[in-house]
Design a protein around this motif. Structure first.
Motif, mmCIF file in Angstrom:
data_model
loop_
_atom_site.group_PDB
_atom_site.id
_atom_site.type_symbol
_atom_site.label_atom_id
_atom_site.label_comp_id
_atom_site.label_asym_id
_atom_site.label_seq_id
_atom_site.Cartn_x
_atom_site.Cartn_y
_atom_site.Cartn_z
ATOM 1 N N UNK A 461 35.903 26.606 -14.838
ATOM 2 C CA UNK A 461 36.645 25.273 -14.934
ATOM 3 C C UNK A 461 35.792 24.088 -14.676
ATOM 4 N N UNK A 462 35.519 24.204 -13.466
ATOM 5 C CA UNK A 462 34.735 23.091 -12.717
ATOM 6 C C UNK A 462 33.594 22.441 -13.853
ATOM 7 N N UNK A 463 32.842 23.693 -14.410
ATOM 8 C CA UNK A 463 31.466 23.201 -15.077
ATOM 9 C C UNK A 463 32.112 22.571 -16.461
ATOM 10 N N UNK A 464 33.139 23.113 -16.997
ATOM 11 C CA UNK A 464 33.472 22.735 -18.395
ATOM 12 C C UNK A 464 33.917 21.214 -18.031
ATOM 13 N N UNK A 465 34.812 20.990 -16.929
ATOM 14 C CA UNK A 465 35.265 19.412 -16.585
ATOM 15 C C UNK A 465 33.917 18.592 -16.349
ATOM 16 N N UNK A 466 33.160 19.071 -15.647
ATOM 17 C CA UNK A 466 31.788 18.230 -15.122
ATOM 18 C C UNK A 466 30.997 17.843 -16.375
ATOM 19 N N UNK A 467 30.968 18.817 -17.289
ATOM 20 C CA UNK A 467 29.936 18.665 -18.546
ATOM 21 C C UNK A 467 30.698 17.818 -19.273
ATOM 22 N N UNK A 468 32.017 17.414 -19.422
ATOM 23 C CA UNK A 468 32.678 16.529 -20.221
ATOM 24 C C UNK A 468 32.515 15.104 -19.464
ATOM 25 N N UNK A 469 32.697 15.295 -18.320
ATOM 26 C CA UNK A 469 32.541 14.014 -17.593
ATOM 27 C C UNK A 469 31.224 13.068 -17.610
ATOM 28 N N UNK A 470 30.438 14.220 -17.706
ATOM 29 C CA UNK A 470 28.749 13.866 -17.580
ATOM 30 C C UNK A 470 28.642 13.123 -19.057
ATOM 31 N N UNK A 471 29.059 13.511 -20.102
ATOM 32 C CA UNK A 471 28.874 13.291 -21.518
ATOM 33 C C UNK A 471 29.574 11.689 -21.529
ATOM 34 N N UNK A 472 30.984 11.622 -20.956
ATOM 35 C CA UNK A 472 31.455 10.248 -21.270
ATOM 36 C C UNK A 472 30.805 9.031 -20.465
ATOM 37 N N UNK A 473 30.069 9.629 -19.269
ATOM 38 C CA UNK A 473 29.179 8.754 -18.377
ATOM 39 C C UNK A 473 28.271 8.198 -19.080
ATOM 40 N N UNK A 474 27.554 9.217 -20.005
ATOM 41 C CA UNK A 474 26.431 8.716 -20.671
ATOM 42 C C UNK A 474 26.563 7.865 -21.941
#
Length: 501
Positions: A461-474
């Motif tokens: 769950x954490x990895x999926x959320x972090x993955x999405x948040x990283x994309x939004x950040x970039x």
């Protein structure tokens, strides 16, 4: 932030529990609901030229009658269009009786030139395709330039699956109550809801004790307590060692992306297990990632006996076939580490899945994570189709139970499911992640968090959320190589203040 997601049946249970407890009767819950909606409309659209309210015969329509009454009493211009009368003796009938606004037949509804259209036709309880004058009114509303507000769920949307039943209201705003429903987060429902607002209508959180919801929105509240925190006296191997398998000489990039993601997740050591033909290519691109030659089961056994590895990633560009199956079964039978199987290894078991599932079914905590996209999911779980099981959440749960694994069912509405019935719907996905190598990064993040001690479900769950948040950040233009470093920054922000997201 409350992250439980309730099915329509569970929401009905919450309503009934509140009524049985004597806190509110059904009609007063309806009044509370109507008041919450009317307050929003007056606060955000108080200058609207008119409110056009479409009411059905059930409780959703009853909410609409209450809204119409309150808006009319405020001095607003209100047009009320109805699709069938509420049954005598129901809360909706009582709301209709007390509504002073003139009723018009929905068959006469015409496209409004301005104002706000409020959808109170069917809500979450709909179980058949919308047709006739109601379908025509919905199509007319969707073609209007008015702002469109749905009560609870856009009419024509299955509240459980997020699928369209015939035709569906396209809302700019959806106001729901107490907790979100699956349709607010699952596609195509998510695209029909617009902004989702959860209103308080007087239902206490303690009703969840009896309901025991097993579906959640994937937010940090679900797993932040398990996120690895660095201790003052830690060392690199205490932070977890991840091993990632590389493909051949011309297929090395995917594994490097996974390895870098595992390292950026906080793992203290990462080793790339590589065939001899790919050693030079991998060595030319890596500095902090260790390399180890691994050609066969014997090399793997020697490595696992001499090095303490907490998690493995197998699959990214590894190659489909017997070798992938042999390595996968060895990891499950000969190690106690967490394992993430992605891409090629999932496809490798499409005709021998029982062998994989049996190997994963050993005693102890779940330690296998599968990361299929839609095509891979269909290959490994061909019986779990939209026809046989319309809910993506239920398909993911069934797959997790069959495989004795955590399943990350990837897509715009990624589902993370556990064999124990827990499921999380991810809501921060983005089309920015539709780029080559993105999934390899996700596999590495998951393994890195598992290596640091997160249980498999929470790590996924954490990895999926972090993955999405990283994309939004970039933002636009990201490529997969950008994601590992960005993910590390997101984890740092989460550790500093989980409520930031």
């Amino acid at each position: 932030m409350a992250n439980e997601i309730l099915t329509p049946a569970e929401m009905a249970h919450a309503d009934q529990s509140t009524i049985k407890a004597g806190i509110h009767d059904g009609y007063h819950l309806m009044l509370n609901t109507g008041n919450a909606i009317a307050r929003h409309l007056l606060r955000h659209h108080g200058d609207a030229s008119a409110f056009h309210i479409l009411c059905g015969p059930g409780n959703n329509g009853g909410d609409g009658y209450v809204v119409a009454s309150i808006l009319g009493a405020s001095g607003a211009s209100v047009n009320l269009w109805t699709h069938g009368e509420p049954k005598n003796g129901t809360d909706a009938a009582q709301a209709a009786k007390h509504c002073p606004i003139k009723v018009q037949d929905i068959a006469d509804f015409k496209s409004a030139p301005s104002g706000v259209i409020v959808d109170a036709l069917f809500g979450a309880g709909l179980n058949r395709a919308v047709s006739g004058s109601a379908a025509t009114a919905i199509s007319t509303a969707n073609g209007s330039t008015c702002h469109r507000v749905a009560i609870d769920i856009p009419s024509g949307l299955d509240g459980l699956t997020g699928q369209v039943l015939g035709t569906a209201f396209q809302a700019d705003t959806t106001i729901t109550f107490f907790r979100k429903k699956p349709a607010h987060l699952l596609y195509p429902g998510r695209t029909l809801c617009g902004e989702v607002i959860v209103a308080d209508i007087g239902i206490a959180d303690n009703v969840l004790t009896a309901i025991r919801p097993q579906c959640f929105e994937n937010t940090p509240a679900l797993w932040k307590a398990r996120l690895p925190v660095l201790e003052e006296n830690t060392h690199k191997y205490a932070r977890g060692h991840v091993a990632v398998f590389s493909g051949g000489a011309t297929s090395t990039g995917a594994a490097r992306l996974s390895a870098l993601a595992a390292a950026r997740s906080g793992a203290g050591a990462v080793t790339l297990l590589t065939p001899e033909e790919a050693l030079a290519a991998n060595a030319a691109h890596l500095t902090s990632i260790m390399l180890h030659k691994c050609e066969n089961r014997r090399d793997l056994a020697t490595f696992t006996e001499t090095r303490k590895v907490a998690a493995f990633v197998l699959g990214p560009a590894f190659g489909v076939g017997r070798k992938a199956r042999e390595f996968a079964l060895a990891l499950l039978s000969e190690t106690k580490a967490g394992v993430v199987f992605d891409a090629d290894v999932i496809t490798s078991f499409k005709d021998e899945r029982e062998t994989l599932f049996n190997a994963a079914a050993g005693p102890g905590a779940i330690r296998l994570v599968l990361t299929p996209h839609e095509g891979e999911f269909k290959r490994l779980f061909p019986e779990l189709t939209e026809t046989s099981m319309p809910s993506k959440v239920e398909r993911a749960r069934a797959a997790a139970k069959l495989a004795c694994a955590i399943v990350i069912y990837k897509g715009a509405d990624t589902i993370i499911a556990s064999p124990d019935g827990r499921a999380a719907i991810n809501a921060n996905g983005t089309p920015l992640l539709a780029t080559a190598g993105s999934g390899d990064v996700l596999a590495g993040l998951t393994a890195g968090l598992m290596a640091q001690g997160m249980p498999a479900f929470e790590a996924a769950c954490a990895a999926v959320f972090i993955h999405g948040a990283a994309a939004h950040h970039l933002g636009f233009g990201l490529i997969a190589e950008d994601l590992p470093a960005a993910a590390g920054k997101i984890i740092g922000k989460l550790l500093a203040n989980p409520t930031t997201f």
